[in-house]
Design an enzyme around this catalytic site. Structure first.
Site: not given
Lengths: 275, 275, 275, 275
Positions: C77, C96, C98, C167
């Protein structure tokens, strides 16, 4: 005397387990009845459970007073233990604690604490809530004399646990290992029920038949029960203190030594001093 | 000077306890009034509480400014402490923190934070919510001058805790040990109340009589209070710094040494350097 | 080259902090733009953030491809980072992750994530929710090419955070220290809002004026911001790697050495190898 | 035999990971099918997963009985594994556990557990709830014979997970690494869904297409899957036991040695004995 020594060692283990598993913090206590003299019991002097060693254990009578001349400070609430041992001859171990997730059930009127998970079955089908204010009015909410202890024991009746409104719980068992296990899984059962209520719809509690079936099958020294006791003691850093008097399956020398070593290494709190 | 040294040591312990018990993180602070000069107080320089040592403690006046020429950066929000010490002569220690589970009660209008568990009684029957925007409009929400500090102190009034909307809380006590204990149990009381609300039905709060009874019985150096202080300090890795000036029950040399040793070994963070 | 070395060291610290503070686990990543070449950025090769060392950092272009011939596996990603750096020239660092308590806000339609606590102000007044399915249909929900990354960056717009449905989130900041802080407090703000909703009644969000005032006052190397960075790094076991290029207040040699020592001792995970 | 040795080592790692990640405690177990003999499988003797070593692994048949004469106590519920291996030829690994946050979904009727986050996709679109009472009446809620195991396996059908009412869950995967990952993210998916329900409004579940797309892309030895396995093993203190038979990208000697060292140092539980 070897037997007494084992009992006191087990009581230290029980204290450490209850601390490690977040059932007690600076406060809360666990006791065991004297095996030869049912009118006496053992409990620590006033000290946080995680710090207790063998020499901190004192012997009290069923009036909550020390049997021997001992100037060390005692738990204010030792009368909880005295009164339950007095009222329940079959009970050999008692826990009093404030485990956080049991508290809401003593405060909120709408939801009764009942077993919803198999490991919670030992709290029994009925968990009464004792409110000290009902009989004693505006106290400091602590159980500081025999009259209050007896009122709590009366509310407990023949059940395994009583919640204490705005305070915590008292639990009673036939053996130390049983009351510790019950007290560790009590908050877990409470959380499962709280979350199930939030998910909504009908709640499936354990049935009376399931609770009975589990109670019948329970034995404090079964392989399964001992597995948890051994594991929790290891996590709490006192795995090397564990002994199993009536092991149905022999614990090999090698395995015991290894476990003790691992316990000492694994223990986050590493109380690794010689005992 | 021995007295001052003890006070500064206790302030370091208080910082470490509040960090270990998740009351503060990188932010939040605790202060103690100068025992001989009520117009001065001690607090750390700008540093995360878990990292504070004795030499980090600075002495400030009731205007929030350093008494001695000191170039080290100070907490922006030291005015919370200055203003409360100014307004409340009987207060000797103040905590400001953002303990997570106190935050919802400063944000949601519907539920008032009140004592529901015995260890939460010390927050008192009334916990006002201070909103900085009411008087100061669109600020950065921090208390960065005496005018803001005084407005907060006014809202606090004679209570033990004020919530600060969208920010945290300020608590005040007669002694350091008292304000630390209050601040550790404040989030626990908040969680118990939140979960009781979810269970539904009527909530049984502590009664005014119970709150009063507990307040009357409280003493910062009682066996019970000290038990928690000693335990929390040990957990936080500074058990060896604990001293008890007016112990009603003698702490034996041996037991003290043992505890210190255990503290050093047990401490997860093992700040075991010589002090 | 000293500058690049510092940047890579800071990126390692950022990874460790995000792991220790539970923002990332085995998955999640953080990147920083090349200071001299805005068309390049640094990020780790495919590795869990807690395990990352300086030699794991790779240099990628704005197409998400490695600048140098490197056979090591990369994050699938990485296009999230490439596309945000491409779209936002003023952004120098991207996360990024979660983080668990941000997830419900990307899933439930009824409650919008907005700042309710002062430390959450940096997420900004508007947190859009990006749903990959809207444009790309039934994917594996991961951002695995530039087209998907650009669609996410478009949804992010000029905001600081976008939630990614089912996500996680992507956050962007002017500096590494800023985006790390934002990402640590984002889940805390989410929890405060969730719990406030449960308490019921009107929710008091931070006002636009308060958000603006805090944004104006923010500086990545202010005493206050650096206090958290230093503390988090110490907790994560990399306190000895912390350097502060433009310190407004001198950090004394002695204090730095002491902190580094403490960091090494305190770190629960004790990655104490020489660096 | 090297292959068998690897499989047994991997099973030890799986036990340690499940313990560290709070999927199992004193109870719960994981098994792997014999690679050369599909009618046999490996599982530990009766022991808490965190304490398991290679020599604790036993080999059982599809009737749940030991293949070799072994006097050591076995898990009461090994029939869960036997019955699932019997019913599902493509399944090579099974977990049974009581992970706390999966429990409410087996108790509350109103909310069905379904994937809401990408890491939860592997639980599949349908998670049936098995109630032992339906066929077997008032039992102790445990699966203690093949008939009960087969009834559970029937309810599981071709799905990846079945919840067990008032008890826990059973999960099945094509590989050990797959079933461990599924079991670690199952409670996380449960929490995300519970909290989303509390936030209110419509819930966006993963679509069937997304679940399928993720299942198609899954490979137990992909870089991404192995990243988590390696990280979790390191956290659990057994990073030095990790081997990767079919690594698509070479793991350099140096990096492996470093990781192992770090693992040993980092592990909070520091089971650092030679293996």
């Amino acid at each position: 005397m070897a037997n007494l020594d084992t009992i006191i060692k087990d009581l230290v283990i029980a204290n450490r387990i209850l601390a490690k598993e977040d059932v007690v913090d600076a406060y809360g206590h666990v006791s065991i009845r004297h095996p030869d003299n049912p009118k006496h019991f053992f409990i620590s002097r006033s000290l946080a459970p995680e710090l207790i060693e063998k020499e901190d254990i004192v012997e009290l009578g069923l009036d909550g007073q020390p049997v021997r001349d001992d100037k060390r400070a005692l738990y204010l609430e030792r009368f909880i233990h005295a009164a339950i041992f007095e009222a329940r001859p079959e009970v050999n171990a008692v826990v009093h604690a404030h485990a956080e997730d049991t508290l809401p059930f003593g405060i909120a009127a709408a939801t009764k604490l009942k077993p919803v998970i198999h490991s919670g079955s030992f709290i029994g089908p009925n968990v009464p809530v004792w409110d000290i204010a009902k009989k004693f009015g505006a106290t400091n909410v602590l159980v500081t004399n025999m009259a209050q202890g007896r009122d709590l024991a009366k509310c407990l009746g023949s059940n395994s646990v009583a919640l204490m409104r705005g305070h915590g719980f008292a639990s009673a068992g036939r053996s130390l290992i049983e009351v510790v296990r019950l007290s560790v899984y009590l908050p877990r059962n409470a959380r499962a029920l709280m979350k199930a209520k939030q998910l909504g719809g009908q709640i499936k509690y354990l049935s009376q038949g399931e609770i009975d079936s589990r109670a019948r099958g329970y034995s404090p020294y079964s392989v399964e029960t001992w597995r948890a006791w051994h594991y929790w003691a290891t996590k709490a850093g006192v795995g090397d203190m564990v002994t199993r008097p009536d092991a149905p399956v022999a614990v090999s020398k090698k395995s015991t030594k290894k476990s003790a070593k691992k316990a000492a290494k694994k223990s986050k709190s590493a109380k690794g001093k010689k005992r």
